[in-house]
Design an enzyme around this catalytic site. Structure first.
Site, PDB file in Angstrom:
ATOM      1  N   ASP A 335       0.870  -1.183   0.000  1.00  0.00           N
ATOM      2  CA  ASP A 335       0.000   0.000   0.000  1.00  0.00           C
ATOM      3  C   ASP A 335       0.896   1.218   0.000  1.00  0.00           C
ATOM      4  O   ASP A 335       2.062   1.133   0.366  1.00  0.00           O
ATOM      5  CB  ASP A 335      -0.799   0.068   1.309  1.00  0.00           C
ATOM      6  CG  ASP A 335      -1.951  -0.902   1.323  1.00  0.00           C
ATOM      7  OD1 ASP A 335      -2.255  -1.453   0.269  1.00  0.00           O
ATOM      8  OD2 ASP A 335      -2.517  -1.080   2.412  1.00  0.00           O
ATOM      9  N   ASP A 640      -5.073  -3.450   4.718  1.00  0.00           N
ATOM     10  CA  ASP A 640      -5.577  -2.943   5.994  1.00  0.00           C
ATOM     11  C   ASP A 640      -7.085  -3.088   6.149  1.00  0.00           C
ATOM     12  O   ASP A 640      -7.587  -3.270   7.232  1.00  0.00           O
ATOM     13  CB  ASP A 640      -5.163  -1.471   6.194  1.00  0.00           C
ATOM     14  CG  ASP A 640      -5.450  -0.614   4.975  1.00  0.00           C
ATOM     15  OD1 ASP A 640      -6.241  -1.042   4.117  1.00  0.00           O
ATOM     16  OD2 ASP A 640      -4.885   0.498   4.881  1.00  0.00           O
ATOM     17  N   ASP A 644      -9.625  -6.432   2.125  1.00  0.00           N
ATOM     18  CA  ASP A 644      -8.300  -6.903   1.703  1.00  0.00           C
ATOM     19  C   ASP A 644      -8.055  -8.352   2.116  1.00  0.00           C
ATOM     20  O   ASP A 644      -7.083  -8.967   1.680  1.00  0.00           O
ATOM     21  CB  ASP A 644      -7.191  -6.030   2.331  1.00  0.00           C
ATOM     22  CG  ASP A 644      -7.103  -4.670   1.663  1.00  0.00           C
ATOM     23  OD1 ASP A 644      -7.527  -4.568   0.502  1.00  0.00           O
ATOM     24  OD2 ASP A 644      -6.608  -3.726   2.308  1.00  0.00           O
TER      25      ASP A 644
HETATM   26  P1  ATP Z   1      -3.481   2.871   0.031  1.00  0.00           P
HETATM   27  O1  ATP Z   1      -4.286   1.805  -0.627  1.00  0.00           O
HETATM   28  O2  ATP Z   1      -2.160   3.080  -0.537  1.00  0.00           O
HETATM   29  O3  ATP Z   1      -3.478   2.822   1.512  1.00  0.00           O
HETATM   30  P2  ATP Z   1      -5.369   4.949  -0.009  1.00  0.00           P
HETATM   31  O4  ATP Z   1      -5.453   5.090   1.457  1.00  0.00           O
HETATM   32  O5  ATP Z   1      -5.291   6.177  -0.818  1.00  0.00           O
HETATM   33  O6  ATP Z   1      -4.163   4.175  -0.461  1.00  0.00           O
HETATM   34  P3  ATP Z   1      -8.044   4.087  -0.048  1.00  0.00           P
HETATM   35  O7  ATP Z   1      -8.123   4.138   1.407  1.00  0.00           O
HETATM   36  O8  ATP Z   1      -8.654   2.953  -0.792  1.00  0.00           O
HETATM   37  O9  ATP Z   1      -6.579   4.086  -0.516  1.00  0.00           O
HETATM   38  O10 ATP Z   1      -8.621   5.449  -0.599  1.00  0.00           O
HETATM   39  C1  ATP Z   1      -8.892   5.649  -1.944  1.00  0.00           C
HETATM   40  C2  ATP Z   1      -9.366   7.039  -2.176  1.00  0.00           C
HETATM   41  O11 ATP Z   1     -10.612   7.217  -1.505  1.00  0.00           O
HETATM   42  C3  ATP Z   1      -8.454   8.113  -1.616  1.00  0.00           C
HETATM   43  O12 ATP Z   1      -7.487   8.477  -2.552  1.00  0.00           O
HETATM   44  C4  ATP Z   1      -9.414   9.248  -1.333  1.00  0.00           C
HETATM   45  O13 ATP Z   1      -9.640   9.982  -2.488  1.00  0.00           O
HETATM   46  C5  ATP Z   1     -10.689   8.509  -0.948  1.00  0.00           C
HETATM   47  N1  ATP Z   1     -10.825   8.399   0.505  1.00  0.00           N
HETATM   48  C6  ATP Z   1      -9.978   7.778   1.347  1.00  0.00           C
HETATM   49  N2  ATP Z   1     -10.422   7.845   2.614  1.00  0.00           N
HETATM   50  C7  ATP Z   1     -11.572   8.537   2.577  1.00  0.00           C
HETATM   51  C8  ATP Z   1     -12.530   8.925   3.573  1.00  0.00           C
HETATM   52  N3  ATP Z   1     -12.388   8.637   4.856  1.00  0.00           N
HETATM   53  N4  ATP Z   1     -13.587   9.644   3.155  1.00  0.00           N
HETATM   54  C9  ATP Z   1     -13.763   9.918   1.869  1.00  0.00           C
HETATM   55  N5  ATP Z   1     -12.923   9.591   0.895  1.00  0.00           N
HETATM   56  C10 ATP Z   1     -11.835   8.892   1.222  1.00  0.00           C
END
Ligand code: ATP
Length: 905
Positions: A335, A640, A644
């Site tokens: 990630d 996480d 997943d």
């Molecule tokens: P990784 O997979 O590397 O941990 P990440 O945290 O960006 O990356 P996700 O958590 O799947 O991956 O988030 C994807 C997208 O969703 C983010 O880029 C953001 O635009 C949106 N996002 C993440 N968290 C939130 C939230 N709490 N509320 C609204 N949108 C969110």
């Protein structure tokens, strides 16, 4: 709030309302205060299930004698006693007891290591105490506590739900039903079976989707799970496939050797007409010499040492076979957020319809300058910023606290950064949250990439606030907030271009939107949002790479391990971070949509060339693992979220995040990272390689030792010669010194260049041709050494006892030199580093040398072991033979390594 005795026997929480439950528990929606919580802790005790009862110490000790070889030895003790050979009987019994004690201590150490690891995985719970959201140890939960739950959480106690939004829970552990049950807050019939008590959440079950909060009604053994079983914790035995294989191998070898021994005894007594007592002692000596009885125990210790070393590097092993797999990992799929980056976010850019602001500040502190075109400006000049900050505050589950003067985020760091941003816009986040109560919510989900809340104020207004990934949000908006505060038609191109520019700087972009709804509207559905929102603006958040992750990526590349970033973030953001981190192919990015357009064959073709996968969802992770495995790669995958879990299970080494990871991910994973840091994965791989090497070293040292000793006796028996080492002496060497020396290898540090070698093939056999050759070669050298010095002594006219003493000490000296050789199987043993050894090596060598001096020179022990004092020069000769053995095997190794290098070159 006074402490009242709550009726622990009360079981009808599901048939009374949430309010009545709170009342009965003497609690409220703002939870217990800290003094009340402390009082209840004293009253109810920790929220812990009684641990599976450990086997009694005495039984554990006695079990160390439950071993074929020990039975043979005990039988031999009886027979020698019957024959009147009291000294032999005494020695055999003493050795059996000493061996049992060593094994018992070793097992105790290994178990302690595992206990400590289990402690590190103790779950935490998010609670409201004194009106504040905090996270506490799950064991500190008390009846009356208010617990927050979200997808991926394991329910930490029995709860009566107060709120539930789209919540479903997997209760198979209690009801056997694997389909998740939907949860709500209304009471159900008093006689409803457990599976139908939809307003309750039970300890140990898993939240699969949605969000909610509940009041704790029962903890520890009073919970439903506590009532069913007090043996919830399965105690994993400290083993891996390889160690198990070696255990089976050792057992079969034992049976084979005992058979040979029995045949020899029968043949020698009936055909060879030898004396029974002599013959009997010889075959006992042969059995003891040949059977690697200490091997399984030393291998277990090696694993325990490895598990501890990994834990020190923040990698907690949940399933032991992972230790082996980690050593062979050839690709890490990681990630981005929090693993490669720090996950200490800060809003750095603010984008509205007409302006792109930059925002200063430090950490999560809610103050910093708002700048436009290089000039500082007050936020109050732009009304839309106020609205944006309100959306950021209300569509948010995090909390900010000041601890010792430092602002810290509780919950998702990104949401913490948004609260800090709201503070910088002069919005009082606490007042906003009180004024605008949340009525319903659609929690964030990595698949739909947005979060929405429905909020009502006391003046009959209601709004839906939404935040999420820009492209997803643009799809849901039909207009945007104009300069005059009025909605105007959406200019998607403008927002897309600006979002790309911000993302290209490595910032994570998030969009915010709003929609007014009638006050009577109290339930939020996704259909309420599609195509009807007004876009307020976007923010760009900085999340710099971890410097140690950059170094770890370099280390991976040297070690022949590919690193791939699989993120839910925007392609541009991912590419920018990929470049900073030093990913090999950071120019090429495949998005989730690209992956959807490929079938499995195409994906297999493309997967090796691309190191960055953006806007992926958990299903893509699963496909990527399979595609990489199709190339015969050993895949480590991080995760996480609750979704997943399948990818983590599918990966060869599933790695869950300890800090931001859900319990669901942790349960699916083999390894949990205590600090979420990519560098810890690489440290775990290094340790994995070390443990595998050490297992190999233990085996490579033990087997030739046994084979050499066994051959010594066999040769004497076959050729009818006098034994150069007596059976009692062999017993001594094998059961005492060999186990002590072997242990040193369990503690061997990582060899230099371990991370410069390509990964080991997963199916590489341990008993390789090379190892078998080593066993044969060293056994022959042992044989020559022992017979060489024995014959030399006899020729010089020494007594048989002195000749045997020389042979015995030569054997031990060769074992010690062999130990120093084995410490470096990949490089040379002729460096200062190698000679200097480690404290453990020198300690065991010292112990063994002192023991050898004792049986050689102490009159009492001389009588027992039939030894004689060795003249000084012969002592030097013994050392010289050990050194010669070392020189020969080291030369042979160097020739072999040079040959291998030549073949590769
Ligand atoms: P990784 O997979 O590397 O941990 P990440 O945290 O960006 O990356 P996700 O958590 O799947 O991956 O988030 C994807 C997208 O969703 C983010 O880029 C953001 O635009 C949106 N996002 C993440 N968290 C939130 C939230 N709490 N509320 C609204 N949108 C969110």
């Amino acid at each position: 709030m006074p402490t009242t005795k709550i009726n622990e026997a009360q079981t009808n929480w599901h048939s009374i309302s949430a309010e009545s439950s709170l009342e009965a528990l003497n609690s409220s929606t703002s939870g217990l205060d800290s003094s009340e919580a402390a009082a209840r802790l004293a009253q109810y005790g920790a929220n812990r299930l009684p641990e599976a009862a450990r086997r009694n110490v005495l039984i554990r000790f006695v079990l160390h004698f439950h071993n074929i070889l020990i039975y043979v030895l005990l039988g031999s003790a009886l027979i020698t006693a019957a024959l009147g050979h009291w000294i032999d009987t005494g020695v055999i019994l003493a050795v059996v007891v000493a061996n049992g004690i060593i094994g018992f201590i070793q097992e105790g150490k290994a178990e302690k290591a595992m206990d400590a690891i289990r402690q590190m995985l103790a779950p935490r719970a998010h609670v409201i105490r004194g009106g504040e959201r905090i996270s506490i140890d799950g064991e500190q939960l008390m009846p009356g506590d208010i617990v927050l739950l979200e997808a991926g959480d394991k329910v930490p106690a029995d709860l009566r739900l107060i709120t539930a939004h789209g919540m479903s829970v997997q209760e198979a552990i209690l009801t056997g039903e694997s389909v998740p049950v939907e949860k709500q807050t209304k009471p159900v019939a008093a006689n409803a079976p457990l599976g139908d008590r939809s307003c309750m959440c039970f300890s140990g079950t898993l939240v699969v989707s949605g969000q909610g909060r509940g009041v704790v009604v029962a903890t520890g053994s009073h919970t439903e799970i506590g009532r069913i079983s007090s043996l919830l914790f399965e105690v994993e035995t400290l083993t891996t496939p390889l160690v198990r294989q070696m255990g089976i191998f050792a057992r079969w070898l034992t049976v084979l050797i005992l058979l040979i021994a029995a045949l020899l005894l029968t043949y020698g007594y009936f055909v060879g007409q030898h004396d029974f007592a002599d013959m009997f002692m010889s075959v006992v000596g042969l059995s003891v010499a040949a059977i690697p009885e200490g091997l399984p125990a030393v291998l277990t210790i090696t694993l325990a040492v490895g598990v501890q070393a990994m834990a020190r590097r923040h990698a907690i092993v949940r399933r032991l076979p992972a230790i082996e797999t980690l050593g062979s990992v050839s690709v890490i799929c990681s990630d981005k957020t929090g693993t490669l980056t720090r996950n200490e976010m800060m809003v750095a850019s603010v984008l509205t319809r007409h302006h792109l602001f930059t925002l200063g500040g430090e950490g999560y502190a809610p103050n910093g300058d708002l700048m436009l075109d290089g000039a500082k400006i007050p936020p109050s000049e732009y009304a839309v910023l106020d609205e944006l900050a309100r959306a950021a505050t209300l569509c948010n589950d995090a909390a900010l606290h000041q601890k010792n003067g430092v602002w810290q985020a509780e919950g998702d760091p990104m949401e913490g950064a948004l609260l800090s941003f709201a503070g910088k816009m002069d919005v009082d986040t606490r007042t906003e949250r009180v004024t605008w109560a949340r009525t319903d919510a659609i929690p964030f989900d990595a698949c739909h990439r947005f979060m929405a809340t429905l909020n009502h104020d006391h003046a009959n207004h209601a709004f839906v606030f939404v935040k999420g990934a820009p492209e997803r949000m643009l799809g849901m908006c039909h207009n945007q907030r104009g300069a005059d505060g009025k909605p105007e038609p959406l200019n998607s191109r403008y927002w897309e271009q600006q979002a790309e520019t911000i993302a290209a700087q490595g910032q994570r972009v998030l969009a915010f939107a709003v929609k007014a709804v009638p006050p009577a509207h109290t339930v939020l559905e996704t259909t309420d949002l599609e195509g009807s929102l007004t876009l307020l603006g976007m923010v760009g958040m900085m999340d710099p790479p971890r410097p140690e992750a950059i170094a770890a990526v370099v280390e991976c590349h040297h070690a022949g391990i590919r690193v791939k970033m699989i993120t839910g973030d925007h392609a541009q953001t991912a590419a920018a971070i990929g470049r900073e981190i030093g990913l090999q192919n950071s120019g090429k990015v495949l998005t989730g949509a690209d992956l959807d357009g490929m079938d499995d064959r195409e994906l297999k073709e493309q997967v090796l060339d691309c190191d960055i996968f953006a806007r992926t969802s958990p299903e893509h992770k699963l496909r990527l693992v399979s595609a990489l495995q199709a190339h015969n790669m050993t895949v480590a995958m991080t995760g996480d979220g609750v979704n997943d879990a399948p990818a983590l299970k599918r990966a060869d080494a599933g790695i869950a995040m300890g800090l931001k990871g859900s319990e669901a991910a942790k349960e699916a994973a083999e390894l949990v990272l205590a600090d979420d840091n990519f560098a810890s994965i690489v440290a775990a791989i290094r340790e994995g390689r070390t443990v595998y090497d050490n297992l190999k070293k233990v085996i490579s040292w033990t087997l030739p030792t046994n084979a050499g000793e066994a051959m010594t006796i066999m040769v004497a028996l076959f050729f009818g010669m006098t034994l150069p080492v007596t059976p009692v002496q062999i017993l001594w060497v094998n059961l005492i010194t060999a186990v002590t020396l072997g242990i040193a290898l369990a503690f061997e540090p990582t060899e230099a260049h371990t991370m410069r070698r390509p990964p080991r093939q997963r199916d590489e056999p341990l008993l390789s041709g090379e190892l078998i050759w080593h066993i044969v070669f060293v056994s022959l050298l042992f044989l020559s050494g022992v017979y060489g010095i024995y014959n030399y002594a006899i020729e010089r006219g020494y007594s048989v006892d002195l000749a045997r003493t020389l042979a015995l000490n030569t054997l031990v000296a060769m074992e010690i030199f062999h130990l120093f050789f084995i410490r470096n199987i990949y490089g040379t043993s002729l460096t200062w580093q190698a000679v200097r050894g480690t404290t453990v090596v020198w300690t065991v060598v010292l112990v063994v040398v002192v023991a050898q001096f004792a049986i050689t020179y102490l009159p009492l022990l001389q009588a027992v072991f039939a030894t004689e004092a060795i003249p000084f020069l012969d002592g030097v000769l013994i050392l010289a033979i050990g050194a010669a053995l070392f020189a020969i095997i080291e030369t042979e190794k160097q020739i072999r390594l040079a040959f291998r290098r030549g073949r590769k070159g």
